[in-house]
Design a protein around this motif. Structure first.
Motif, mmCIF file in Angstrom:
data_model
loop_
_atom_site.group_PDB
_atom_site.id
_atom_site.type_symbol
_atom_site.label_atom_id
_atom_site.label_comp_id
_atom_site.label_asym_id
_atom_site.label_seq_id
_atom_site.Cartn_x
_atom_site.Cartn_y
_atom_site.Cartn_z
ATOM 1 N N PRO A 40 11.047 10.218 -6.201
ATOM 2 C CA PRO A 40 10.409 11.102 -7.173
ATOM 3 C C PRO A 40 9.051 10.554 -7.638
ATOM 4 N N ILE A 41 8.212 11.475 -8.042
ATOM 5 C CA ILE A 41 6.924 11.129 -8.651
ATOM 6 C C ILE A 41 7.198 10.837 -10.130
ATOM 7 N N GLN A 45 3.003 3.118 -14.210
ATOM 8 C CA GLN A 45 3.254 2.064 -15.178
ATOM 9 C C GLN A 45 2.004 1.235 -15.470
ATOM 10 N N ASN A 46 1.217 0.929 -14.432
ATOM 11 C CA ASN A 46 0.080 0.027 -14.605
ATOM 12 C C ASN A 46 -1.079 0.492 -13.730
ATOM 13 N N TYR A 47 -1.546 1.720 -13.935
ATOM 14 C CA TYR A 47 -2.549 2.301 -13.039
ATOM 15 C C TYR A 47 -3.888 1.578 -13.078
ATOM 16 N N LYS A 48 -4.198 0.875 -14.155
ATOM 17 C CA LYS A 48 -5.488 0.179 -14.224
ATOM 18 C C LYS A 48 -5.548 -1.024 -13.283
ATOM 19 N N ALA A 49 -4.409 -1.424 -12.719
ATOM 20 C CA ALA A 49 -4.385 -2.500 -11.731
ATOM 21 C C ALA A 49 -4.529 -1.963 -10.303
ATOM 22 N N SER A 50 -4.511 -0.655 -10.135
ATOM 23 C CA SER A 50 -4.603 -0.049 -8.809
ATOM 24 C C SER A 50 -6.025 -0.154 -8.262
ATOM 25 N N GLU A 51 -6.145 -0.291 -6.940
ATOM 26 C CA GLU A 51 -7.484 -0.339 -6.346
ATOM 27 C C GLU A 51 -8.178 1.015 -6.365
ATOM 28 N N VAL A 52 -7.479 2.091 -6.705
ATOM 29 C CA VAL A 52 -8.143 3.387 -6.845
ATOM 30 C C VAL A 52 -8.559 3.663 -8.288
ATOM 31 N N TYR A 53 -8.337 2.704 -9.182
ATOM 32 C CA TYR A 53 -8.802 2.854 -10.565
ATOM 33 C C TYR A 53 -10.221 2.325 -10.701
ATOM 34 N N CYS A 65 4.044 7.222 -6.875
ATOM 35 C CA CYS A 65 5.153 7.554 -5.986
ATOM 36 C C CYS A 65 6.336 6.637 -6.300
ATOM 37 N N ALA A 66 7.494 6.951 -5.730
ATOM 38 C CA ALA A 66 8.689 6.137 -5.959
ATOM 39 C C ALA A 66 8.490 4.691 -5.521
ATOM 40 N N ASN A 67 7.591 4.468 -4.532
ATOM 41 C CA ASN A 67 7.338 3.106 -4.056
ATOM 42 C C ASN A 67 6.221 2.403 -4.827
ATOM 43 N N GLY A 68 5.717 3.027 -5.893
ATOM 44 C CA GLY A 68 4.675 2.420 -6.718
ATOM 45 C C GLY A 68 3.264 2.766 -6.298
ATOM 46 N N LEU A 69 3.089 3.450 -5.164
ATOM 47 C CA LEU A 69 1.749 3.840 -4.707
ATOM 48 C C LEU A 69 1.149 4.877 -5.650
ATOM 49 N N ILE A 70 -0.082 4.654 -6.035
ATOM 50 C CA ILE A 70 -0.851 5.645 -6.777
ATOM 51 C C ILE A 70 -1.801 6.269 -5.763
ATOM 52 N N PRO A 71 -1.530 7.504 -5.317
ATOM 53 C CA PRO A 71 -2.322 8.097 -4.238
ATOM 54 C C PRO A 71 -3.777 8.346 -4.605
ATOM 55 N N GLY A 72 -4.043 8.543 -5.873
ATOM 56 C CA GLY A 72 -5.414 8.784 -6.302
ATOM 57 C C GLY A 72 -5.475 8.985 -7.798
#
Length: 166
Positions: A40-41, A45-53, A65-72
């Motif tokens: 599930p989407i 939790q911590n989007y500011k650590a994503s490389e797309v932030y 995503c369920a695996n922690g990926l932030i697609p965009g």
């Protein structure tokens, strides 16, 4: 043909085909593919650590995503902008004739601009390929749309989103 089906409102046919590192779809609903996103989407939790932030985005509502990926991550306003993963072709859904498309670079990275229509200065759009996809990682695409900034100002904003001073 209606807008969104290959012919823009300005009379000339929309360009469809390869252009530099990009594939211009000529259709408003056909963009680059996202990597798989297991369900599930959920709220990130911590989007500011994503490389797309990018700090340019500020605080945003972001899902993962369920695996922690932030697609965009996308932020809508004037301008609208975002940074996202993609796989396969670097498709852009520009619906304009070839003469309104420009290939350029932003801090050495391939980019494509949809130049604004004479009667719509807010129709400038820009996509930059921050990273080309490879066998082991998706590409990263930075986009800016619906801006009244000049092309140079928009390029500078894209560089800032990528964390680079132009």
């Amino acid at each position: 043909m209606a807008v969104g089906q290959g012919k823009p409102a300005y009379g000339k046919p929309a360009y469809r085909g390869a252009l530099g590192d990009f594939f211009v779809t000529g259709r408003g609903n056909e963009g680059a593919d996202f990597p798989p996103c297991p369900r599930p989407i959920r709220p990130a939790q911590n989007y500011k650590a994503s490389e797309v932030y990018s700090p340019v985005f500020g605080d945003a509502e972001v899902n993962e995503c369920a695996n922690g990926l932030i697609p965009g991550i996308s932020v809508y306003g004037d301008p609208s902008m975002g940074k996202r993963y993609f796989v396969g072709l670097a498709k852009v859904n520009y619906l304009v004739p070839l003469e309104r498309l420009r290939l350029l670079t932003v801090v050495g990275r391939p980019a494509i601009a949809q130049l604004p229509a004479p009667d719509d200065p807010g129709s400038l759009r820009l996509v930059v390929l921050q990273r080309i996809p490879s066998n082991n990682q998706p590409g990263i695409m930075v986009w800016i749309a619906f801006t009244r900034m000049s092309l140079e100002e928009t390029r500078a904003l894209a560089a800032k989103i990528m964390g680079v001073r132009p």
